[in-house]
Every structure is written in C-alpha cells, then in structure tokens.
Design an enzyme around this catalytic site. Sequence first.
Site, PDB file in Angstrom:
ATOM      1  N   GLU A 189       0.631  -1.444   0.145  1.00 45.98           N
ATOM      2  CA  GLU A 189       0.504   0.219   0.391  1.00 45.98           C
ATOM      3  C   GLU A 189       0.937   1.483  -0.010  1.00 45.98           C
ATOM      4  OE1 GLU A 189      -3.730  -1.758   2.809  1.00 45.98           O
ATOM      5  OE2 GLU A 189      -1.629  -0.732   3.571  1.00 45.98           O
ATOM      6  N   ARG A 195       2.908   7.525  -0.835  1.00 47.36           N
ATOM      7  CA  ARG A 195       4.417   9.039  -0.269  1.00 47.36           C
ATOM      8  C   ARG A 195       5.225   7.840  -1.391  1.00 47.36           C
ATOM      9  NH1 ARG A 195       5.732  12.435   3.819  1.00 47.36           N
ATOM     10  NH2 ARG A 195       4.461  11.044   5.190  1.00 47.36           N
ATOM     11  N   CYS A 251      -3.004  33.295   9.463  1.00 48.39           N
ATOM     12  CA  CYS A 251      -2.759  34.240  10.655  1.00 48.39           C
ATOM     13  C   CYS A 251      -2.418  33.017  12.027  1.00 48.39           C
ATOM     14  CB  CYS A 251      -3.702  35.070  11.371  1.00 48.39           C
ATOM     15  SG  CYS A 251      -4.768  35.969  10.018  1.00 48.39           S
TER      16      CYS A 251
HETATM   17  N1  PLP Z   1      -1.254   1.932   4.708  1.00 45.78           N
HETATM   18  C1  PLP Z   1      -2.178   2.716   5.217  1.00 45.78           C
HETATM   19  C2  PLP Z   1      -3.136   1.119   6.393  1.00 45.78           C
HETATM   20  C3  PLP Z   1      -1.660   3.894   5.879  1.00 45.78           C
HETATM   21  O1  PLP Z   1      -1.950   4.450   6.699  1.00 45.78           O
HETATM   22  C4  PLP Z   1      -0.951   4.690   5.015  1.00 45.78           C
HETATM   23  C5  PLP Z   1      -0.567   6.036   5.275  1.00 45.78           C
HETATM   24  O2  PLP Z   1      -0.609   6.661   6.985  1.00 45.78           O
HETATM   25  C6  PLP Z   1      -0.497   3.967   3.891  1.00 45.78           C
HETATM   26  C7  PLP Z   1      -0.487   2.861   3.352  1.00 45.78           C
HETATM   27  C8  PLP Z   1       0.508   5.019   3.390  1.00 45.78           C
HETATM   28  O3  PLP Z   1       1.540   5.033   3.407  1.00 45.78           O
HETATM   29  P1  PLP Z   1       2.587   6.161   2.746  1.00 45.78           P
HETATM   30  O4  PLP Z   1       2.330   6.594   2.609  1.00 45.78           O
HETATM   31  O5  PLP Z   1       3.669   6.354   3.914  1.00 45.78           O
HETATM   32  O6  PLP Z   1       3.377   4.943   2.046  1.00 45.78           O
END
Ligand code: PLP
Length: 419
Positions: free
Chosen positions: A273, A276, A343
Amino acid sequence: MHDFKYIGNRFYCESLNVESVARKVGTPFYLYSHKTLLDHFRKIQRAFKDIDPLICFSMKANSSLALVRALVNAGAGLDIVSGGELFKALKVGCPGNRIVYASVGKTEEEILEAIKKGILFFNVESLPELDLINEASHRLNKVTQVAIRINPDVEPGTHQYITTGKLTNKFGMDFLTARKIFEQRSRFGNLNINGIHMHIGSQIIDGAPFLDAIRRVIRFIDNLRFLGIRLEYLNIGGGLGIIYKDEKPQTADQFAQAVLPLLKKTGLKIILEPGRFIVGNAGILVTKVLYIKKSVEKTFVIVDAGMNDLIRPSLYQAYHEILPLNKYSSRPIKAVDVVGPICESGDFFAKNRKMCLPNEGDLLAIMSAGAYGFSMSSNYNSRKRTCEILAKGSKFAVIRKRQSYQDLVEGETIPNFIK
Ligand code: PLP
C-alpha cells in the site's frame, strides 16, 4: 528520482517550463509530473515482479482523480480509508476487487456501501468493527473477506504522528487478540477471515523496522497454520520513505531484496500500500514571493501559499527543499524564514533556511509536495484551495481548477431567525 530540473537557469517539469504555467494559471498551484508518478509505481512493480503483488496506491497520499486514474490504468489497486475515497476510487474506474479498505473508524454506512461495491477486503482494526462487518454482511446476504490488521509493536523511527505500529497507537490489534479472533472465526458466519494486514508508519527510511515487523507477522501466520488456519492474503502496508533533504532511504529494489525471501515462503498473495513513495516526489507547490520583510531578528520571505495548502512543515516540522524557478547567482545567500500569509506563527515552509534572497514577485518551487500536500489542504482563513496541474512532456492540463469565492460559501445557509 524525479523529473523536475533546471535547463540553463529555468526550472522545468519534464520538458515544460514551469514559469510559463504560472503565467497561465496564476499562483499558488500544485504541479505533478506524469512520468515521475508512473516511474515510481513501476519501480515497485519491477522490484516485486517475482511475486506479482497487488500494489494498492494509498489514496490518502493524493486522491486527485487524474493521478489515481493514471495509476489504476497502469495496473494499481487502491488503499482507501473512507466512503469518500471509495466513491473516488470507483469514479476513476478501479475494479472493486482491487480495493482494500483500512481505517479505525469505518461507519456502518461506509461498511455497507463497500460490501455492496464488492471490494477485495476490509483491513479490520478492532473486534467491534469485525462484529459490525459480520452483521452488515449478514443483512446483505454476503460473505465478506477481511484481513486482521496486526499491530506488531515495532518502532519505525519516523515522526511520532505517522508512527502507527506501536501498541500505544490506535491502529490494529495485538497478536493475542488477533489469535483469539482466528480461533473463534466460526462465530463470524458472514466473514471469510483470510488475511493479515500491517502498516507500521510512514516515511520510514531504514529497512530494519519493516523486516522486524514482517518477521513477527510471519511467525504469527506460521502459528495459525499450525492450528490448521489457512490464509490467502498478506498485506504489508506502505510507509517507504523518500528523499526530502539528505535522507538515504532504501530503494524499492533494496526493500524487495530484503523482504522477498520472507514473503515468498508464505505462499500468500502479497498486497502493498505505498502512497508517498509513488507520488511524493512527483509533485511540487509553486508559489510567488509577495513581500520580503526584515524584522529586528529575521528576514521573512512571505509567499502566497500557506499552511492551508501544504501543512507538512507545520504539522510534522517536515523539511521541503525550496528552489527558485529562475536561478539567480548574483543574489546574496541569507538565512530566511519562508512563511505564508496565514494568521498562525506555525504557518511556515522553512525556518532559518540559507537561500539566495529572492525578490518580491519571484516564483519558488516547494519540492516533494506530491504526497500529503493537496490531500491535506483546507480552506483555513477562507482561502481558496489551489489548482492542480498535470504535466506530460511539454504539455499540461488543469486537473483541478482553482476554487472561486463562490465555492467557499457553497452549501452554507443563513437561517431565517438570523435574517
Ligand atoms: N496504508 C495505511 C493503512 C496507511 O495508514 C498509510 C498511511 O498512513 C499508507 C498505507 C500509506 O503510507 P505511505 O504514504 O507512507 O506509503
């Protein structure tokens, strides 16, 4: 790493002069590189090709439709955390069987909708949630696949707000609770509890915490197998770190080399998953210098983007490189604070940053803003949300138009007793 670069003194995204975009759409704006986005997705695909995992792009990092559609077209699935993300995932044409759904607070309405739409599985974070999904599935006369989100209690070495795999965090379940659920799985007549999920945090630079967590989870899976409990899916989450400043994060290849031997042995279908890693360095925020303000103590570069557009520096003290769209060598280098118009003293993009002192009217690129940038933006201070632009080669398209003042009052009413 990405397709933003200087050609001569001018800053380009792919082969598009970024200043020319600013002249057409105004500032501030997000600008994404189509090539960088897909390159990063393919880096993970290639690194893990031996096991052909389902790579579910984490929509929370950036849920702008054009970007998500580009990834889905390239074969990505989607990791969602809300009914809104489900709606958007379906809108871009992602098949239900490529969608996985996490979140500690799924509502009944969201659960019902996701079951009806035939998502691949829920990543379940608590026992009451499991009961609710079972009950909802019963009402819909369906059997729903679920993965239990394990909280493996490891320290990922990232900012505390994006640490998610320690027992003090709200996410997932400890091993004992998870084991009890598996032992009592016949109690959940409308569930097929056939997966394990973990996600230990975000912007993780070092491979060790992943390995530690995966090893713990695989030991748990082996124990389940010993009890005669067989699974189909192992979802190892996201969290791969990227370069914002001078970090040396593991590459996709290094990560894969380290974890593949472990993952292969499980014989399970693997889900990743990443958010980033795919979109972080594929986007920048372009902003204009409004004023140079010199106080007794400091020099402030006041720009037209604010913490409502990019909250990461305020929220996580995150570092973003800031580059001028036109390089100027003759200017003095000075330590400045780059701040927005909001602000709040927390409204900054850089503090005590040594940079060539810009002039008023100059354009700056705030780098690595593709992930958790626009998706975390708001209308704070009644500021219009920025537009988003996608570049491909020397072409660009507005993929989200800048909000208007009318958008700011959309859906609001003043009741008669006030009129
Ligand atoms: N999967 C889950 C359950 C997450 O909470 C997150 C991000 O917090 C991600 C995947 C994606 O994480 P990243 O953007 O660090 O790969």
